[in-house]
Design a protein around this motif. Structure first.
Motif, short mmCIF file in Angstrom:
data_model
loop_
_atom_site.label_atom_id
_atom_site.label_comp_id
_atom_site.label_asym_id
_atom_site.label_seq_id
_atom_site.Cartn_x
_atom_site.Cartn_y
_atom_site.Cartn_z
N VAL A 68 0.84 -1.20 0.00
CA VAL A 68 0.00 0.00 0.00
C VAL A 68 0.87 1.25 0.00
O VAL A 68 0.58 2.23 -0.68
CB VAL A 68 -0.96 -0.01 1.21
CG1 VAL A 68 -1.75 1.30 1.27
CG2 VAL A 68 -1.89 -1.20 1.14
N ILE A 69 1.96 1.21 0.77
CA ILE A 69 2.88 2.36 0.82
C ILE A 69 3.46 2.65 -0.57
O ILE A 69 3.57 3.81 -0.99
CB ILE A 69 4.01 2.09 1.84
CG1 ILE A 69 3.44 2.13 3.26
CG2 ILE A 69 5.13 3.12 1.69
CD1 ILE A 69 4.43 1.74 4.32
N GLN A 70 3.82 1.60 -1.30
CA GLN A 70 4.33 1.80 -2.65
C GLN A 70 3.27 2.41 -3.56
O GLN A 70 3.59 3.28 -4.39
CB GLN A 70 4.80 0.45 -3.22
CG GLN A 70 6.06 -0.09 -2.54
CD GLN A 70 6.46 -1.45 -3.08
OE1 GLN A 70 5.82 -1.98 -4.00
NE2 GLN A 70 7.51 -2.04 -2.50
N GLU A 71 2.04 1.96 -3.38
CA GLU A 71 0.95 2.54 -4.18
C GLU A 71 0.77 4.03 -3.85
O GLU A 71 0.54 4.85 -4.74
CB GLU A 71 -0.36 1.78 -3.91
CG GLU A 71 -0.40 0.37 -4.45
CD GLU A 71 -0.59 0.34 -5.96
OE1 GLU A 71 -0.82 1.40 -6.56
OE2 GLU A 71 -0.48 -0.76 -6.54
N VAL A 72 0.85 4.37 -2.57
CA VAL A 72 0.72 5.78 -2.15
C VAL A 72 1.79 6.62 -2.79
O VAL A 72 1.52 7.70 -3.35
CB VAL A 72 0.77 5.90 -0.62
CG1 VAL A 72 0.90 7.35 -0.19
CG2 VAL A 72 -0.47 5.27 0.01
N ARG A 73 3.04 6.16 -2.72
CA ARG A 73 4.15 6.93 -3.27
C ARG A 73 4.06 7.05 -4.79
O ARG A 73 4.45 8.08 -5.37
CB ARG A 73 5.48 6.30 -2.86
CG ARG A 73 5.79 6.57 -1.38
CD ARG A 73 7.04 5.87 -0.93
NE ARG A 73 7.43 6.33 0.41
CZ ARG A 73 8.33 5.72 1.17
NH1 ARG A 73 8.95 4.63 0.71
NH2 ARG A 73 8.63 6.20 2.37
N SER A 74 3.54 6.01 -5.42
CA SER A 74 3.40 6.09 -6.88
C SER A 74 2.35 7.13 -7.26
O SER A 74 2.47 7.80 -8.29
CB SER A 74 3.01 4.72 -7.44
OG SER A 74 1.70 4.36 -7.06
N ARG A 75 1.33 7.31 -6.41
CA ARG A 75 0.31 8.33 -6.67
C ARG A 75 0.88 9.73 -6.48
O ARG A 75 0.51 10.67 -7.19
CB ARG A 75 -0.90 8.14 -5.76
CG ARG A 75 -1.63 6.80 -5.93
CD ARG A 75 -2.13 6.61 -7.35
NE ARG A 75 -2.75 5.33 -7.56
CZ ARG A 75 -2.12 4.23 -7.92
NH1 ARG A 75 -0.81 4.26 -8.11
NH2 ARG A 75 -2.76 3.10 -8.11
#
Length: 293
Positions: free
Chosen positions: A284-291
């Motif tokens: 989820v953290i990776q998804e947040v940073r990608s956004r």
């Protein structure tokens, strides 16, 4: 939300004319409108809630629908109380009293927190327990908001059916606000709809980002409320002072622009550098940073 803003404006304008009877009448008709809208929202949630959740969740998230519907249906029971409470709160804010609503919020937050712990952790009611805790806290907050009005010498339990002309006055003030807010909410809903179609991890990342945005966006509300509470007195009051009104407007614009810049920096930096505040899940953290990029 538009009803809350309309209440502050109408009450502040009546107070500027120093007409206590008119203030009471405005409060009574707005409480009636709030109660009516609340029951309408309760009815719509009961009828269309499952359909709306199914449309939002999408085929990849059908497993969350039973829990989501349980939560929504319980929370919906408080809609009439919530809107009445918002009207009472906005009336107090229109009277330049922020301490009464603050006390109600503090008590409601405590009730919600204690309820979550007892119902979810000790009694194991899960998401239903969280919904009941929030619903009860909102009822408590609404009652305290009304009691705050009563202590000021107004009757917060009086509901009056507005005349057609009064309905038109409320619509004239609230309609532009409604269009603005419904457009904003529709945009958020559209983004959420697309996020749910991309899987659970994307939904979780979206939730982190939308909550971050929500925490930043509320900072503008005090500025809006200040303008609604003080401007009517300076523009329409017995002791009107357009010079002071311009100074207040300039000050609020400068503060708003400064806050916007600071919050923009904070709103992007916190999820990037401190994502563990929201979730320990690395995916989820990776998804947040990608956004954010």
């Amino acid at each position: 939300m538009f009803l809350s803003i309309a209440t502050s404006n109408l009450v502040a304008t009546s107070l500027a004319r120093q007409d206590k009877k008119e203030v009471q009448h405005q409060i009574s008709i707005l409480l009636f409108v709030g109660l009516t809208c609340g029951f309408l929202m309760l009815l719509l949630t009961k009828i269309f809630g499952p359909w709306a959740l199914t449309a939002f969740a999408g085929p990849k998230n059908l497993d969350i629908l039973p829990a989501a519907n349980t939560y929504v249906q319980i929370r919906a029971l408080a809609w009439p109380t919530i809107l009445v409470g918002w009207v009472a709160q906005s009336a107090s804010l229109g009277m330049k009293d922020s301490w009464g609503p603050l006390k109600a919020l503090a008590v409601a937050s405590a009730v919600n927190g204690i309820g979550d712990i007892v119902l979810c952790i000790f009694l194991g009611y899960g998401i239903a327990g969280a919904a009941w805790a929030t619903m009860v806290s909102q009822v408590v907050a609404a009652y305290m908001m009304i009691e705050t009005l009563n202590k000021k010498g107004y009757n917060g339990f009086t509901f009056s059916v507005p005349s057609w002309n009064e309905v038109l006055t409320i619509l004239g003030l609230a309609a532009p606000l409604f269009v603005m807010m419904i457009s904003r909410v529709a945009f958020w809903a559209l983004v959420t709809y697309f996020a749910t179609s991309l899987g659970t991890n994307v939904v979780a990342a979206h939730q982190v980002m939308i909550q971050s945005y929500g925490m930043c966006s509320v900072w503008g509300q005090p500025l809006s409320q200040t303008a609604q509470s003080f401007m009517p007195e300076l523009i329409y009051g017995i002791n009107r002072n357009l010079s002071k009104a311009r100074i207040l407007l300039s000050s609020l614009v400068i503060i708003g622009a400064t806050l916007g810049l600071v919050l923009g920096i904070v709103g992007t930096s916190v999820p990037w550098f401190f994502p563990n505040i929201f979730t320990p899940d690395q995916t989820v953290i990776q998804e947040v940073r990608s956004r954010l990029t």
